[in-house]
Design a protein around this motif. Structure first.
Motif, PDB file in Angstrom:
ATOM      1  N   GLN A 133      41.235  38.112  22.693  1.00  0.00           N
ATOM      2  CA  GLN A 133      41.573  38.209  21.275  1.00  0.00           C
ATOM      3  C   GLN A 133      42.944  38.842  21.068  1.00  0.00           C
ATOM      4  OE1 GLN A 133      38.804  40.522  18.946  1.00  0.00           O
ATOM      5  NE2 GLN A 133      40.244  40.748  17.261  1.00  0.00           N
ATOM      6  N   ILE A 134      43.182  40.000  21.684  1.00  0.00           N
ATOM      7  CA  ILE A 134      44.444  40.716  21.475  1.00  0.00           C
ATOM      8  C   ILE A 134      45.605  39.991  22.134  1.00  0.00           C
ATOM      9  CG2 ILE A 134      45.687  42.848  22.002  1.00  0.00           C
ATOM     10  CD1 ILE A 134      43.082  44.353  21.565  1.00  0.00           C
ATOM     11  N   SER A 135      45.402  39.486  23.332  1.00  0.00           N
ATOM     12  CA  SER A 135      46.493  38.827  24.051  1.00  0.00           C
ATOM     13  C   SER A 135      46.964  37.557  23.365  1.00  0.00           C
ATOM     14  CB  SER A 135      46.053  38.499  25.487  1.00  0.00           C
ATOM     15  OG  SER A 135      45.712  39.674  26.187  1.00  0.00           O
ATOM     16  N   ASN A 136      46.076  36.917  22.609  1.00  0.00           N
ATOM     17  CA  ASN A 136      46.440  35.684  21.931  1.00  0.00           C
ATOM     18  C   ASN A 136      46.735  35.893  20.455  1.00  0.00           C
ATOM     19  OD1 ASN A 136      46.178  33.439  24.014  1.00  0.00           O
ATOM     20  ND2 ASN A 136      44.283  34.579  24.309  1.00  0.00           N
ATOM     21  N   ASP A 137      47.085  37.134  20.120  1.00  0.00           N
ATOM     22  CA  ASP A 137      47.541  37.485  18.773  1.00  0.00           C
ATOM     23  C   ASP A 137      48.746  38.405  18.955  1.00  0.00           C
ATOM     24  OD1 ASP A 137      47.997  38.824  16.299  1.00  0.00           O
ATOM     25  OD2 ASP A 137      45.933  38.453  15.683  1.00  0.00           O
ATOM     26  N   LYS A 138      49.940  37.859  18.776  1.00  0.00           N
ATOM     27  CA  LYS A 138      51.159  38.619  19.083  1.00  0.00           C
ATOM     28  C   LYS A 138      51.310  39.863  18.203  1.00  0.00           C
ATOM     29  CE  LYS A 138      53.753  34.649  20.862  1.00  0.00           C
ATOM     30  NZ  LYS A 138      52.583  33.715  20.857  1.00  0.00           N
ATOM     31  N   PHE A 139      50.799  39.812  16.988  1.00  0.00           N
ATOM     32  CA  PHE A 139      50.894  41.000  16.147  1.00  0.00           C
ATOM     33  C   PHE A 139      49.910  42.068  16.612  1.00  0.00           C
ATOM     34  CE2 PHE A 139      50.094  43.418  12.141  1.00  0.00           C
ATOM     35  CZ  PHE A 139      51.367  43.973  12.041  1.00  0.00           C
ATOM     36  N   ALA A 140      48.707  41.659  17.002  1.00  0.00           N
ATOM     37  CA  ALA A 140      47.742  42.611  17.542  1.00  0.00           C
ATOM     38  C   ALA A 140      48.270  43.232  18.833  1.00  0.00           C
ATOM     39  CB  ALA A 140      46.397  41.927  17.788  1.00  0.00           C
ATOM     40  N   THR A 141      48.972  42.447  19.627  1.00  0.00           N
ATOM     41  CA  THR A 141      49.588  42.969  20.857  1.00  0.00           C
ATOM     42  C   THR A 141      50.616  44.037  20.524  1.00  0.00           C
ATOM     43  OG1 THR A 141      49.241  40.897  22.068  1.00  0.00           O
ATOM     44  CG2 THR A 141      50.980  42.353  22.865  1.00  0.00           C
ATOM     45  N   PHE A 142      51.450  43.765  19.526  1.00  0.00           N
ATOM     46  CA  PHE A 142      52.451  44.761  19.108  1.00  0.00           C
ATOM     47  C   PHE A 142      51.780  46.028  18.602  1.00  0.00           C
ATOM     48  CE2 PHE A 142      54.807  46.529  15.445  1.00  0.00           C
ATOM     49  CZ  PHE A 142      55.896  47.057  16.127  1.00  0.00           C
ATOM     50  N   GLN A 143      50.722  45.889  17.837  1.00  0.00           N
ATOM     51  CA  GLN A 143      50.017  47.054  17.326  1.00  0.00           C
ATOM     52  C   GLN A 143      49.429  47.892  18.463  1.00  0.00           C
ATOM     53  OE1 GLN A 143      47.425  44.824  14.563  1.00  0.00           O
ATOM     54  NE2 GLN A 143      48.269  46.079  12.906  1.00  0.00           N
TER      55      GLN A 143
ATOM     56  N   PRO B  44      57.017  50.828  24.623  1.00  0.00           N
ATOM     57  CA  PRO B  44      58.102  50.240  23.834  1.00  0.00           C
ATOM     58  C   PRO B  44      57.940  48.725  23.728  1.00  0.00           C
ATOM     59  CG  PRO B  44      58.887  50.901  26.020  1.00  0.00           C
ATOM     60  CD  PRO B  44      57.498  51.450  25.873  1.00  0.00           C
ATOM     61  N   ALA B  45      58.054  48.208  22.507  1.00  0.00           N
ATOM     62  CA  ALA B  45      57.811  46.788  22.275  1.00  0.00           C
ATOM     63  C   ALA B  45      58.837  46.235  21.300  1.00  0.00           C
ATOM     64  CB  ALA B  45      56.404  46.578  21.726  1.00  0.00           C
ATOM     65  N   VAL B  46      59.028  44.930  21.357  1.00  0.00           N
ATOM     66  CA  VAL B  46      59.908  44.264  20.402  1.00  0.00           C
ATOM     67  C   VAL B  46      59.335  44.462  19.001  1.00  0.00           C
ATOM     68  CG1 VAL B  46      60.907  42.076  19.675  1.00  0.00           C
ATOM     69  CG2 VAL B  46      60.558  42.532  22.116  1.00  0.00           C
ATOM     70  N   PRO B  47      60.102  45.034  18.064  1.00  0.00           N
ATOM     71  CA  PRO B  47      59.582  45.244  16.700  1.00  0.00           C
ATOM     72  C   PRO B  47      59.087  43.932  16.094  1.00  0.00           C
ATOM     73  CG  PRO B  47      61.662  46.396  17.004  1.00  0.00           C
ATOM     74  CD  PRO B  47      61.478  45.530  18.219  1.00  0.00           C
ATOM     75  N   SER B  48      57.876  43.951  15.556  1.00  0.00           N
ATOM     76  CA  SER B  48      57.254  42.732  15.041  1.00  0.00           C
ATOM     77  C   SER B  48      56.522  43.039  13.745  1.00  0.00           C
ATOM     78  CB  SER B  48      56.259  42.161  16.064  1.00  0.00           C
ATOM     79  OG  SER B  48      56.863  41.968  17.326  1.00  0.00           O
ATOM     80  N   ARG B  49      56.596  42.104  12.794  1.00  0.00           N
ATOM     81  CA  ARG B  49      55.791  42.251  11.584  1.00  0.00           C
ATOM     82  C   ARG B  49      55.442  40.874  11.038  1.00  0.00           C
ATOM     83  NH1 ARG B  49      58.997  42.521   6.649  1.00  0.00           N
ATOM     84  NH2 ARG B  49      61.223  42.269   7.079  1.00  0.00           N
TER      85      ARG B  49
ATOM     86  N   SER C 270      67.440  40.490   8.672  1.00  0.00           N
ATOM     87  CA  SER C 270      68.783  40.063   9.069  1.00  0.00           C
ATOM     88  C   SER C 270      68.687  38.855   9.991  1.00  0.00           C
ATOM     89  CB  SER C 270      69.514  41.216   9.787  1.00  0.00           C
ATOM     90  OG  SER C 270      68.816  41.588  10.970  1.00  0.00           O
ATOM     91  N   TYR C 271      69.827  38.252  10.254  1.00  0.00           N
ATOM     92  CA  TYR C 271      69.926  37.108  11.156  1.00  0.00           C
ATOM     93  C   TYR C 271      70.965  37.413  12.222  1.00  0.00           C
ATOM     94  CZ  TYR C 271      67.328  34.594   7.543  1.00  0.00           C
ATOM     95  OH  TYR C 271      66.366  34.204   6.634  1.00  0.00           O
ATOM     96  N   PRO C 272      70.803  36.843  13.443  1.00  0.00           N
ATOM     97  CA  PRO C 272      69.700  35.967  13.839  1.00  0.00           C
ATOM     98  C   PRO C 272      68.383  36.731  13.951  1.00  0.00           C
ATOM     99  CG  PRO C 272      71.042  36.498  15.744  1.00  0.00           C
ATOM    100  CD  PRO C 272      71.762  37.070  14.552  1.00  0.00           C
ATOM    101  N   ALA C 273      67.299  35.988  13.780  1.00  0.00           N
ATOM    102  CA  ALA C 273      65.958  36.546  13.908  1.00  0.00           C
ATOM    103  C   ALA C 273      65.127  35.595  14.761  1.00  0.00           C
ATOM    104  CB  ALA C 273      65.320  36.727  12.531  1.00  0.00           C
ATOM    105  N   VAL C 274      64.025  36.097  15.232  1.00  0.00           N
ATOM    106  CA  VAL C 274      63.099  35.275  16.023  1.00  0.00           C
ATOM    107  C   VAL C 274      61.796  35.157  15.241  1.00  0.00           C
ATOM    108  CG1 VAL C 274      61.765  35.091  18.151  1.00  0.00           C
ATOM    109  CG2 VAL C 274      64.123  35.923  18.229  1.00  0.00           C
ATOM    110  N   LEU C 275      61.317  33.935  15.097  1.00  0.00           N
ATOM    111  CA  LEU C 275      60.039  33.665  14.435  1.00  0.00           C
ATOM    112  C   LEU C 275      59.071  33.077  15.451  1.00  0.00           C
ATOM    113  CD1 LEU C 275      61.285  32.096  11.081  1.00  0.00           C
ATOM    114  CD2 LEU C 275      60.373  34.409  11.428  1.00  0.00           C
ATOM    115  N   LYS C 276      57.816  33.531  15.369  1.00  0.00           N
ATOM    116  CA  LYS C 276      56.779  33.054  16.281  1.00  0.00           C
ATOM    117  C   LYS C 276      55.465  32.916  15.530  1.00  0.00           C
ATOM    118  CE  LYS C 276      58.598  35.764  20.221  1.00  0.00           C
ATOM    119  NZ  LYS C 276      58.228  36.779  21.251  1.00  0.00           N
TER     120      LYS C 276
END
Length: 265
Positions: free
Chosen positions: A78-88, A96-101, A111-117
């Motif tokens: 469940q957590i591994s296949n939810d990138k936001f849950a992984t960040f949390q 330390p993790a890539v900031p995600s929201r 701001s740009y450039p940004a990464v969307l997933k």
């Protein structure tokens, strides 16, 4: 002799014939019997364990509720296949993790450039670096029915490191470098090399494995120009073609020995 099942969807079983064979051979050496199942209804209720090799937390939970012992357990899937849950999880564990929201439109990007997933995508397919609001809008339109996270673009030379963790121990690591663009995924044609992670990186991965109580995952870190690192993703199920190509480690053997020990605890 204890009997286990390795579970794959039919299409994934066809792609992983070699690894399934290695798992079966390793199971024999561990004194276990392992068979392949590709449909939930074919899972024997008498099996002692199931090696769950699908990205399907709902099915994993149903199997656990039916009494099956899963490697990995449903919570890991469940957590591994939810990138936001992984960040949390990483934030909670001090990794330390890539900031995600979670974001719902281009206006929510700082701001740009940004990464969307997409939160549940994998293999680098549902990921885009967007340079402006127009490109961001295209991504949101394409995946309008999906949950999406936004991240700042972090320069890593299109490279990342994957640590293969069995239980709480490092089984091996590789460095993946993209052939074009910013994605490093090996399945997208990237280059892979052996890698020796730093002790700090290993300890960060172990914080996650202990929190998850995982059996076999991939922990992906971005390498920063200053020598630091940031967690990018956790993979379950994790493929090991890159590890087999760059080392003598037989991850199937390591995993089956881990399972043997766990079954006897």
């Amino acid at each position: 002799m204890k009997h286990g099942i390795v579970y794959y969807r039919p299409d994934e079983a066809a792609r992983n014939v070699g690894f399934i064979k290695l798992l079966k051979l390793a199971a024999e050496r561990a004194g276990l019997l392992l068979t392949l199942s590709m449909y939930p209804e074919d899972l024997s209720p008498d099996a002692d364990f199931v090696i769950f090799r699908e990205r399907n937390p709902k099915l994993a939970r149903e199997l656990e509720n039916a009494g099956h012992r899963l490697f990995n357990r449903a919570r890991v899937n469940q957590i591994s296949n939810d990138k936001f849950a992984t960040f949390q999880l990483a934030t909670f564990m001090g990794v330390p993790a890539v900031p995600s929201r979670l974001v719902e439109c281009p206006d929510e990007l700082d701001s740009y450039p940004a990464v969307l997933k997409t939160v549940d995508g994998h293999g680098g397919v549902e990921v885009a670096r967007v340079l402006d609001e127009m490109e961001a809008g295209w991504f949101f339109t394409r995946f309008m029915d999906r949950r999406i996270i936004g991240q700042p673009f972090i320069e890593s030379g299109a490279a990342d490191v994957r640590l293969f963790m069995v239980g709480n121990e490092l089984a091996g690591a590789v460095k993946r470098t993209g052939s074009s663009g910013f994605k490093s995924n090996y399945t997208l044609g990237g280059r892979v090399d052996p890698y020796r992670p730093t002790p700090d990186m290993v300890r960060a991965a172990q914080r996650l494995t202990r929190a998850l109580k995982s059996d076999y995952i991939g922990v992906d870190f971005l390498l920063l120009p200053d020598g630091g690192f940031l967690l990018n993703e956790i993979e379950d199920p994790v493929g090991a073609r890159s590890l087999y190509e760059t080392s003598d480690t037989d991850i199937a053997e390591v995993l089956m020995q881990h399972i043997r020990v766990k079954l006897n605890e």
